[in-house]
Design a protein around this motif. Sequence first.
Motif, mmCIF file in Angstrom:
data_model
loop_
_atom_site.group_PDB
_atom_site.id
_atom_site.type_symbol
_atom_site.label_atom_id
_atom_site.label_comp_id
_atom_site.label_asym_id
_atom_site.label_seq_id
_atom_site.Cartn_x
_atom_site.Cartn_y
_atom_site.Cartn_z
ATOM 1 N N ALA A 233 0.826 -1.213 0.000
ATOM 2 C CA ALA A 233 0.000 0.000 0.000
ATOM 3 C C ALA A 233 0.858 1.260 0.000
ATOM 4 O O ALA A 233 0.437 2.298 -0.525
ATOM 5 C CB ALA A 233 -0.928 0.001 1.208
ATOM 6 N N ARG A 234 2.050 1.182 0.579
ATOM 7 C CA ARG A 234 2.919 2.348 0.705
ATOM 8 C C ARG A 234 4.005 2.407 -0.376
ATOM 9 O O ARG A 234 4.925 3.228 -0.274
ATOM 10 C CB ARG A 234 3.565 2.368 2.095
ATOM 11 C CG ARG A 234 2.557 2.549 3.213
ATOM 12 C CD ARG A 234 3.208 2.484 4.591
ATOM 13 N NE ARG A 234 2.220 2.566 5.646
ATOM 14 C CZ ARG A 234 1.691 3.701 6.104
ATOM 15 N NH1 ARG A 234 2.086 4.856 5.613
ATOM 16 N NH2 ARG A 234 0.777 3.677 7.053
ATOM 17 N N PRO B 59 1.891 4.218 -7.816
ATOM 18 C CA PRO B 59 0.481 3.863 -7.692
ATOM 19 C C PRO B 59 0.273 2.364 -7.924
ATOM 20 O O PRO B 59 0.950 1.760 -8.770
ATOM 21 C CB PRO B 59 -0.199 4.679 -8.792
ATOM 22 C CG PRO B 59 0.763 5.753 -9.153
ATOM 23 C CD PRO B 59 2.130 5.199 -8.895
ATOM 24 N N ASP C 135 -4.329 1.613 -4.743
ATOM 25 C CA ASP C 135 -4.797 2.996 -4.829
ATOM 26 C C ASP C 135 -6.063 3.057 -5.673
ATOM 27 O O ASP C 135 -6.966 3.861 -5.404
ATOM 28 C CB ASP C 135 -3.712 3.875 -5.448
ATOM 29 C CG ASP C 135 -2.444 3.888 -4.617
ATOM 30 O OD1 ASP C 135 -2.476 4.446 -3.507
ATOM 31 O OD2 ASP C 135 -1.431 3.328 -5.072
ATOM 32 N N ARG D 84 -8.566 -0.152 6.729
ATOM 33 C CA ARG D 84 -8.629 0.273 5.331
ATOM 34 C C ARG D 84 -10.045 0.226 4.778
ATOM 35 O O ARG D 84 -10.418 1.077 3.963
ATOM 36 C CB ARG D 84 -7.690 -0.584 4.473
ATOM 37 C CG ARG D 84 -6.212 -0.338 4.776
ATOM 38 C CD ARG D 84 -5.287 -0.921 3.725
ATOM 39 N NE ARG D 84 -3.900 -0.603 4.065
ATOM 40 C CZ ARG D 84 -3.099 -1.384 4.783
ATOM 41 N NH1 ARG D 84 -3.548 -2.554 5.227
ATOM 42 N NH2 ARG D 84 -1.870 -1.012 5.076
ATOM 43 N N ARG E 67 -12.266 3.384 3.092
ATOM 44 C CA ARG E 67 -12.620 3.325 1.672
ATOM 45 C C ARG E 67 -14.125 3.440 1.450
ATOM 46 O O ARG E 67 -14.565 4.128 0.530
ATOM 47 C CB ARG E 67 -12.104 2.027 1.058
ATOM 48 C CG ARG E 67 -12.259 2.006 -0.441
ATOM 49 C CD ARG E 67 -11.225 1.147 -1.127
ATOM 50 N NE ARG E 67 -11.326 1.387 -2.557
ATOM 51 C CZ ARG E 67 -10.385 1.906 -3.310
ATOM 52 N NH1 ARG E 67 -9.238 2.263 -2.772
ATOM 53 N NH2 ARG E 67 -10.573 2.095 -4.596
ATOM 54 N N HIS F 148 2.891 11.465 -9.568
ATOM 55 C CA HIS F 148 2.160 10.349 -8.972
ATOM 56 C C HIS F 148 2.771 9.964 -7.621
ATOM 57 O O HIS F 148 2.056 9.759 -6.639
ATOM 58 C CB HIS F 148 2.177 9.142 -9.903
ATOM 59 C CG HIS F 148 1.342 9.309 -11.137
ATOM 60 N ND1 HIS F 148 0.274 10.166 -11.205
ATOM 61 C CD2 HIS F 148 1.409 8.702 -12.355
ATOM 62 C CE1 HIS F 148 -0.278 10.092 -12.399
ATOM 63 N NE2 HIS F 148 0.395 9.221 -13.121
ATOM 64 N N LYS G 147 0.856 10.643 -4.070
ATOM 65 C CA LYS G 147 0.575 9.502 -3.202
ATOM 66 C C LYS G 147 1.193 9.708 -1.832
ATOM 67 O O LYS G 147 0.561 9.407 -0.806
ATOM 68 C CB LYS G 147 1.089 8.210 -3.857
ATOM 69 C CG LYS G 147 0.794 6.970 -3.020
ATOM 70 C CD LYS G 147 1.108 5.685 -3.776
ATOM 71 C CE LYS G 147 0.823 4.470 -2.904
ATOM 72 N NZ LYS G 147 1.036 3.194 -3.632
ATOM 73 N N LEU H 45 -0.797 9.805 1.795
ATOM 74 C CA LEU H 45 -0.448 8.898 2.893
ATOM 75 C C LEU H 45 -0.035 9.665 4.143
ATOM 76 O O LEU H 45 -0.460 9.339 5.256
ATOM 77 C CB LEU H 45 0.679 7.961 2.457
ATOM 78 C CG LEU H 45 0.312 6.855 1.456
ATOM 79 C CD1 LEU H 45 1.570 6.174 0.941
ATOM 80 C CD2 LEU H 45 -0.615 5.829 2.107
#
Length: 246
Positions: free
Chosen positions: A90-91, A95, A116, A144, A148, A203, A207, A211
């Motif tokens: 995720a990190r 992307p 993402d 998460r 979302r 990008h 991102k 975060l």
Amino acid sequence: MTELVKREDSNGLATLTLNRPDKMNALTVQMFMELHEHVAQLEQQTEQIGAVLLRGAGRCFSAGNDLHDIAAGKPLPMPHLQARTIDRLARLPQPVITAVHSHCYTGALELALAGDLIVASESARFADTHAKWALTPLWGMSQRLPRRVGAARAREMMLLGRSYSGKQAENMGLANFCVADDVFDAELEKLARELLAGSWFSHRANKRLLLETDGLSLDAGLAHEVFRNAGKGPDMQERIAAFGKK
């Protein structure tokens, strides 16, 4: 020995494929070990890889955690391997697009949520079935999923264990897009190329901002954006010049 997570690179896109099609890509410790290695490599390849696509081979994305693997109690090579791997995915600086067709249950949903962007086929089925097996999430579901889809919908999914179609997932914001099964691969390629056409620098910077400011107050988030942004990318002048020539 069969690769349980395959990687293929094409023009800046790294595709990671869960590769246990005969077991509906049920997730095992070994799969997470291989996925962790791929993610560690991708972290260092921001100049070669601009985006990552995660998908499943065969009939589905993944049926979830392999219950036989759980029962066997195979020791982990590091504490919380699965949670660490998903968080690291995720990190990633790049992307991540998660492509979900057919089953995406429980542990597989936790893995999918590292994306993402989530693209679902019409045949996709999303569900959290932890309660069915007397389990509780350890890989990020409780954090998460509500971020979302919202807290109320996350409670619904986690408490009732119902499954949701690709179109339902799109409508609730779980998936960004739902596309017909017969054009699924073509639409994934189209989306990936659209993403890669943007500045890879932007990008990564965008991102990182998202975060780093998640959970901050508005004032703190605005200050972070102003004083800790990455500035202009090395491709800015080239992009502006190309636009001026049109």
